[in-house]
Design a protein around this motif. Sequence first.
Motif, PDB file in Angstrom:
ATOM      1  N   SER A  12     -11.928  19.026 -56.407  1.00 47.03           N
ATOM      2  CA  SER A  12     -10.819  18.635 -55.544  1.00 47.03           C
ATOM      3  C   SER A  12     -10.892  17.132 -55.330  1.00 47.03           C
ATOM      4  N   LYS A  13      -9.841  16.591 -54.748  1.00 48.00           N
ATOM      5  CA  LYS A  13      -9.826  15.166 -54.418  1.00 48.00           C
ATOM      6  C   LYS A  13     -10.993  14.825 -53.491  1.00 48.00           C
ATOM      7  N   GLU A  14     -11.202  15.668 -52.468  1.00 46.10           N
ATOM      8  CA  GLU A  14     -12.294  15.455 -51.516  1.00 46.10           C
ATOM      9  C   GLU A  14     -13.658  15.621 -52.187  1.00 46.10           C
ATOM     10  N   GLY A  15     -13.737  16.560 -53.115  1.00 49.49           N
ATOM     11  CA  GLY A  15     -14.982  16.767 -53.864  1.00 49.49           C
ATOM     12  C   GLY A  15     -15.317  15.580 -54.744  1.00 49.49           C
ATOM     13  N   LEU A  16     -14.295  15.018 -55.390  1.00 53.11           N
ATOM     14  CA  LEU A  16     -14.508  13.835 -56.233  1.00 53.11           C
ATOM     15  C   LEU A  16     -14.964  12.648 -55.391  1.00 53.11           C
ATOM     16  N   GLU A  17     -14.379  12.482 -54.208  1.00 52.86           N
ATOM     17  CA  GLU A  17     -14.816  11.392 -53.337  1.00 52.86           C
ATOM     18  C   GLU A  17     -16.268  11.600 -52.902  1.00 52.86           C
ATOM     19  N   ALA A  18     -16.615  12.824 -52.498  1.00 44.70           N
ATOM     20  CA  ALA A  18     -18.001  13.106 -52.085  1.00 44.70           C
ATOM     21  C   ALA A  18     -18.961  12.859 -53.246  1.00 44.70           C
ATOM     22  N   PHE A  19     -18.570  13.284 -54.447  1.00 44.58           N
ATOM     23  CA  PHE A  19     -19.405  13.056 -55.626  1.00 44.58           C
ATOM     24  C   PHE A  19     -19.579  11.556 -55.888  1.00 44.58           C
ATOM     25  N   THR A  20     -18.490  10.801 -55.807  1.00 42.12           N
ATOM     26  CA  THR A  20     -18.546   9.361 -56.070  1.00 42.12           C
ATOM     27  C   THR A  20     -19.480   8.668 -55.083  1.00 42.12           C
ATOM     28  N   ARG A  21     -19.364   9.007 -53.824  1.00 41.56           N
ATOM     29  CA  ARG A  21     -20.246   8.411 -52.811  1.00 41.56           C
ATOM     30  C   ARG A  21     -21.709   8.804 -53.080  1.00 41.56           C
ATOM     31  N   TRP A  66     -40.564  -5.720 -59.045  1.00 41.91           N
ATOM     32  CA  TRP A  66     -39.732  -4.787 -58.304  1.00 41.91           C
ATOM     33  C   TRP A  66     -38.506  -5.519 -57.794  1.00 41.91           C
ATOM     34  N   ILE A  67     -37.607  -4.768 -57.193  1.00 45.05           N
ATOM     35  CA  ILE A  67     -36.342  -5.322 -56.706  1.00 45.05           C
ATOM     36  C   ILE A  67     -36.194  -4.989 -55.231  1.00 45.05           C
ATOM     37  N   VAL A  68     -35.751  -5.967 -54.473  1.00 48.46           N
ATOM     38  CA  VAL A  68     -35.493  -5.786 -53.049  1.00 48.46           C
ATOM     39  C   VAL A  68     -34.010  -6.010 -52.815  1.00 48.46           C
ATOM     40  N   GLY A  69     -33.355  -5.093 -52.121  1.00 44.26           N
ATOM     41  CA  GLY A  69     -31.932  -5.230 -51.816  1.00 44.26           C
ATOM     42  C   GLY A  69     -31.067  -4.678 -52.928  1.00 44.26           C
ATOM     43  N   GLY A  70     -29.840  -5.148 -52.961  1.00 41.73           N
ATOM     44  CA  GLY A  70     -28.902  -4.743 -53.999  1.00 41.73           C
ATOM     45  C   GLY A  70     -28.157  -3.450 -53.723  1.00 41.73           C
ATOM     46  N   GLU A  71     -28.264  -2.922 -52.500  1.00 37.14           N
ATOM     47  CA  GLU A  71     -27.616  -1.649 -52.185  1.00 37.14           C
ATOM     48  C   GLU A  71     -26.100  -1.776 -52.279  1.00 37.14           C
ATOM     49  N   ALA A  72     -25.496  -0.798 -52.922  1.00 39.25           N
ATOM     50  CA  ALA A  72     -24.041  -0.729 -53.021  1.00 39.25           C
ATOM     51  C   ALA A  72     -23.532   0.235 -51.954  1.00 39.25           C
ATOM     52  N   GLU A  73     -22.432  -0.136 -51.313  1.00 40.70           N
ATOM     53  CA  GLU A  73     -21.842   0.726 -50.287  1.00 40.70           C
ATOM     54  C   GLU A  73     -20.354   0.894 -50.576  1.00 40.70           C
ATOM     55  N   VAL A  74     -19.929   2.147 -50.670  1.00 43.64           N
ATOM     56  CA  VAL A  74     -18.520   2.446 -50.895  1.00 43.64           C
ATOM     57  C   VAL A  74     -17.777   2.277 -49.576  1.00 43.64           C
ATOM     58  N   ARG A  75     -16.848   1.344 -49.544  1.00 49.35           N
ATOM     59  CA  ARG A  75     -16.045   1.078 -48.335  1.00 49.35           C
ATOM     60  C   ARG A  75     -14.787   1.938 -48.306  1.00 49.35           C
ATOM     61  N   SER A  76     -14.189   2.135 -49.478  1.00 52.21           N
ATOM     62  CA  SER A  76     -12.989   2.973 -49.531  1.00 52.21           C
ATOM     63  C   SER A  76     -12.893   3.635 -50.891  1.00 52.21           C
ATOM     64  N   PHE A  77     -12.144   4.724 -50.938  1.00 57.84           N
ATOM     65  CA  PHE A  77     -11.978   5.514 -52.148  1.00 57.84           C
ATOM     66  C   PHE A  77     -10.530   5.977 -52.208  1.00 57.84           C
ATOM     67  N   THR A  78      -9.881   5.757 -53.334  1.00 58.88           N
ATOM     68  CA  THR A  78      -8.517   6.272 -53.514  1.00 58.88           C
ATOM     69  C   THR A  78      -8.366   6.823 -54.920  1.00 58.88           C
ATOM     70  N   THR A  79      -7.623   7.897 -55.019  1.00 61.67           N
ATOM     71  CA  THR A  79      -7.337   8.495 -56.320  1.00 61.67           C
ATOM     72  C   THR A  79      -6.038   9.273 -56.221  1.00 61.67           C
ATOM     73  N   ASP A  80      -5.320   9.330 -57.331  1.00 64.32           N
ATOM     74  CA  ASP A  80      -4.147  10.200 -57.363  1.00 64.32           C
ATOM     75  C   ASP A  80      -4.543  11.595 -57.850  1.00 64.32           C
ATOM     76  N   PHE A  81      -5.801  11.741 -58.297  1.00 67.34           N
ATOM     77  CA  PHE A  81      -6.367  13.009 -58.743  1.00 67.34           C
ATOM     78  C   PHE A  81      -5.528  13.653 -59.849  1.00 67.34           C
ATOM     79  N   VAL A  82      -5.065  12.809 -60.777  1.00 71.63           N
ATOM     80  CA  VAL A  82      -4.304  13.297 -61.923  1.00 71.63           C
ATOM     81  C   VAL A  82      -5.135  13.045 -63.177  1.00 71.63           C
TER      82      VAL A  82
END
Length: 143
Positions: A12-21, A66-82
């Motif tokens: 679902s659209k919501e499932g795809l967003e949860a998966f992406t995050r 090693w690496i310190v930092g670099g965390e990615a954070e999803v601020r918004s998600f949009t899809t037409d789910f087509v």
Amino acid sequence: MPTKPALADENSKEGLEAFTRYWFELFNYGYATNDWKAFDQVTDPACGTCRNVLTAVNDHYKSGGWIVGGEAEVRSFTTDFVPNIEGSISSFVEVDQAAAMTISQDGTMEGQTKARQESIDVVIALWEDGRWVMLDFGPPEGT
């Protein structure tokens, strides 16, 4: 290790967003630990952007650093789910990524990347065999 939300297993659209995050959480985990097993299980091996990042990170850890930092954070998600003709679905994500420092084996800083804020990326995922698989991500074409 990030925990996969149950919603991420829904087609679902919501499932795809949860998966992406969740996928970005796995990316952060791999970046911090160089443990990419869970990331690889939900990412297509042909993801060129993914392979480039994983190779660079893996090479640095192999050298004893090693690496310190670099965390990615999803601020918004949009899809037409087509789905497109191949069945994959493109979505747009606004992602911030914190600055990162590469540290050498002896503890000295080798390099640093600047924080990246409000970048818009395209993620392409496919619902296959009852689960989502990330095919690729990166800047939209033409940018």
